[in-house]
Design a protein around this motif. Structure first.
Motif, PDB file in Angstrom:
ATOM      1  N   ASN A  26      39.346  37.838  36.616  1.00 48.77           N
ATOM      2  CA  ASN A  26      39.173  40.016  37.568  1.00 48.77           C
ATOM      3  C   ASN A  26      40.236  39.860  38.043  1.00 48.77           C
ATOM      4  OD1 ASN A  26      37.118  39.893  35.103  1.00 48.77           O
ATOM      5  ND2 ASN A  26      35.537  40.331  35.977  1.00 48.77           N
ATOM      6  N   VAL A  27      39.586  38.246  39.622  1.00 50.26           N
ATOM      7  CA  VAL A  27      40.431  39.363  40.636  1.00 50.26           C
ATOM      8  C   VAL A  27      41.859  39.433  40.240  1.00 50.26           C
ATOM      9  CG1 VAL A  27      40.876  38.367  42.942  1.00 50.26           C
ATOM     10  CG2 VAL A  27      38.914  38.435  41.833  1.00 50.26           C
ATOM     11  N   PRO A  28      42.725  38.626  39.733  1.00 54.34           N
ATOM     12  CA  PRO A  28      44.218  38.633  39.955  1.00 54.34           C
ATOM     13  C   PRO A  28      44.686  39.288  37.981  1.00 54.34           C
ATOM     14  CG  PRO A  28      43.270  36.303  39.081  1.00 54.34           C
ATOM     15  CD  PRO A  28      42.155  37.027  39.133  1.00 54.34           C
ATOM     16  N   LYS A  29      43.875  39.525  37.451  1.00 56.03           N
ATOM     17  CA  LYS A  29      43.763  40.830  36.282  1.00 56.03           C
ATOM     18  C   LYS A  29      44.065  42.392  37.015  1.00 56.03           C
ATOM     19  CE  LYS A  29      41.382  39.354  33.204  1.00 56.03           C
ATOM     20  NZ  LYS A  29      40.597  39.353  32.250  1.00 56.03           N
ATOM     21  N   ALA A 153      42.878  52.268  40.119  1.00 64.47           N
ATOM     22  CA  ALA A 153      42.697  50.765  39.482  1.00 64.47           C
ATOM     23  C   ALA A 153      42.753  49.996  40.942  1.00 64.47           C
ATOM     24  CB  ALA A 153      44.493  50.153  39.212  1.00 64.47           C
ATOM     25  N   VAL A 154      42.672  50.383  42.165  1.00 65.31           N
ATOM     26  CA  VAL A 154      42.622  50.040  43.508  1.00 65.31           C
ATOM     27  C   VAL A 154      40.912  50.124  43.421  1.00 65.31           C
ATOM     28  CG1 VAL A 154      42.706  50.992  45.367  1.00 65.31           C
ATOM     29  CG2 VAL A 154      44.513  50.707  45.101  1.00 65.31           C
ATOM     30  N   GLN A 155      40.270  51.142  42.995  1.00 62.97           N
ATOM     31  CA  GLN A 155      38.860  51.334  43.491  1.00 62.97           C
ATOM     32  C   GLN A 155      38.047  50.522  42.020  1.00 62.97           C
ATOM     33  OE1 GLN A 155      36.937  54.993  40.632  1.00 62.97           O
ATOM     34  NE2 GLN A 155      35.640  54.482  41.742  1.00 62.97           N
ATOM     35  N   LYS A 156      38.844  50.150  41.108  1.00 61.69           N
ATOM     36  CA  LYS A 156      38.350  48.759  39.933  1.00 61.69           C
ATOM     37  C   LYS A 156      38.500  47.713  40.847  1.00 61.69           C
ATOM     38  CE  LYS A 156      39.845  48.917  35.508  1.00 61.69           C
ATOM     39  NZ  LYS A 156      40.479  49.790  34.250  1.00 61.69           N
ATOM     40  N   TYR A 157      39.450  47.034  42.054  1.00 66.61           N
ATOM     41  CA  TYR A 157      39.934  46.113  42.265  1.00 66.61           C
ATOM     42  C   TYR A 157      39.151  45.948  43.355  1.00 66.61           C
ATOM     43  CZ  TYR A 157      42.510  42.576  44.689  1.00 66.61           C
ATOM     44  OH  TYR A 157      42.979  40.792  45.793  1.00 66.61           O
ATOM     45  N   THR A 163      31.139  42.871  45.206  1.00 62.23           N
ATOM     46  CA  THR A 163      30.295  43.173  44.439  1.00 62.23           C
ATOM     47  C   THR A 163      29.998  41.723  44.302  1.00 62.23           C
ATOM     48  OG1 THR A 163      31.566  44.099  42.591  1.00 62.23           O
ATOM     49  CG2 THR A 163      30.501  45.603  44.082  1.00 62.23           C
ATOM     50  N   VAL A 164      29.033  40.951  43.887  1.00 62.99           N
ATOM     51  CA  VAL A 164      28.847  39.735  42.610  1.00 62.99           C
ATOM     52  C   VAL A 164      28.914  40.530  41.733  1.00 62.99           C
ATOM     53  CG1 VAL A 164      26.870  38.628  42.692  1.00 62.99           C
ATOM     54  CG2 VAL A 164      27.019  39.586  44.558  1.00 62.99           C
ATOM     55  N   PRO A 165      30.062  39.374  40.755  1.00 64.55           N
ATOM     56  CA  PRO A 165      30.107  37.899  41.066  1.00 64.55           C
ATOM     57  C   PRO A 165      31.504  37.570  41.958  1.00 64.55           C
ATOM     58  CG  PRO A 165      30.424  38.243  39.133  1.00 64.55           C
ATOM     59  CD  PRO A 165      29.772  39.407  39.623  1.00 64.55           C
ATOM     60  N   GLY A 166      32.334  39.247  41.568  1.00 65.64           N
ATOM     61  CA  GLY A 166      33.491  39.326  42.140  1.00 65.64           C
ATOM     62  C   GLY A 166      33.731  38.931  43.245  1.00 65.64           C
ATOM     63  N   ARG A 167      32.592  39.200  44.350  1.00 65.49           N
ATOM     64  CA  ARG A 167      32.924  38.523  45.723  1.00 65.49           C
ATOM     65  C   ARG A 167      33.057  37.143  45.663  1.00 65.49           C
ATOM     66  NH1 ARG A 167      29.024  41.454  50.073  1.00 65.49           N
ATOM     67  NH2 ARG A 167      30.940  41.702  51.345  1.00 65.49           N
ATOM     68  N   TRP A 168      32.209  36.360  45.026  1.00 65.71           N
ATOM     69  CA  TRP A 168      32.206  34.966  45.302  1.00 65.71           C
ATOM     70  C   TRP A 168      33.312  34.558  45.168  1.00 65.71           C
ATOM     71  CZ3 TRP A 168      26.509  34.434  42.310  1.00 65.71           C
ATOM     72  CH2 TRP A 168      25.779  35.490  43.201  1.00 65.71           C
ATOM     73  N   VAL A 169      33.854  35.020  43.445  1.00 65.22           N
ATOM     74  CA  VAL A 169      35.279  34.141  42.515  1.00 65.22           C
ATOM     75  C   VAL A 169      36.149  34.438  43.686  1.00 65.22           C
ATOM     76  CG1 VAL A 169      36.813  34.997  40.987  1.00 65.22           C
ATOM     77  CG2 VAL A 169      34.164  34.756  41.169  1.00 65.22           C
TER      78      VAL A 169
END
Length: 197
Positions: A26-29, A153-157, A163-169
């Motif tokens: 998710n982060v790189p996409k 797009a910036v908001q989604k990124y 947020t969790v789990p993106g923060r952990w990843v």
């Protein structure tokens, strides 16, 4: 008891691994989506900057004594051409503010130019000018859409990073990932335009 604890720890570890693995890209996409939408914003600003010389040349023929307004437009366009923001700079508030200030100056200069046009009925009736004005109006609309898409797009990124789990990843696999800067309207842009008849 020890066996139950081991099973619980293993289950939590497996659950954590599944959650992380389903979000690992998710982060790189989302970062690439921000970069692509930013490229579209720049594309639309370039389109506007490319149209400006044609608009100025057309108006010059009719309004040669309105030199100051035309000079302001040319200078604002030159500043826009000098300020480019690379995808790496999207995390820099100062770079974004400078870029926005230059774009706002060009928009303001174009507004003054269009007010000058009101004084020249022959120019308003000229087909070349009407075509350029229509192109410029369409470009301004495209810029608004591109900026809206970039903001989304910036908001989604940024939400993914916060947020969790993106923060952990992000912490585990992308420690250099930083929140991106969004657009913000200047105080002048938030005021209602004044119309005189």
């Amino acid at each position: 008891m020890k066996k139950l604890l081991l099973i619980t720890v293993a289950a939590v570890a497996i659950l954590f691994a599944v959650v992380v693995m389903t979000h690992i890209n998710n982060v790189p996409k989302l970062d690439e989506e921000v970069n692509a939408t930013w490229a579209q914003v720049q594309n639309q600003y370039k389109r506007r900057a490319d149209l400006v010389p044609n608009l100025v040349a057309t108006v010059k023929g009719y309004a040669s004594h309105e030199k100051e307004v035309l000079t302001d437009v040319v200078e604002a366009r030159a500043k826009v051409g000098q300020t480019q923001i690379s995808p790496e700079m999207l995390s820099s508030p100062d770079a974004m503010k400078q870029f926005e200030a230059n774009q706002n100056a060009l928009g303001s200069a174009l507004s003054r130019l269009l007010l000058v046009v009101e004084r020249y009925p022959d120019l308003k009736a000229d087909k070349n000018f009407q075509a350029l004005q229509s192109q410029l109006e369409g470009t301004e609309n495209r810029i608004a859409v591109a900026r809206r898409d970039y903001i989304a797009a910036v908001q989604k990124y940024n939400v993914e990073l916060r947020t969790v789990p993106g923060r952990w990843v992000a912490a585990l696999f992308y420690p250099d990932a930083k929140q991106k800067e969004s657009f913000s309207a200047s105080p002048a842009e938030q005021e209602a335009p004044k119309v005189f008849f």
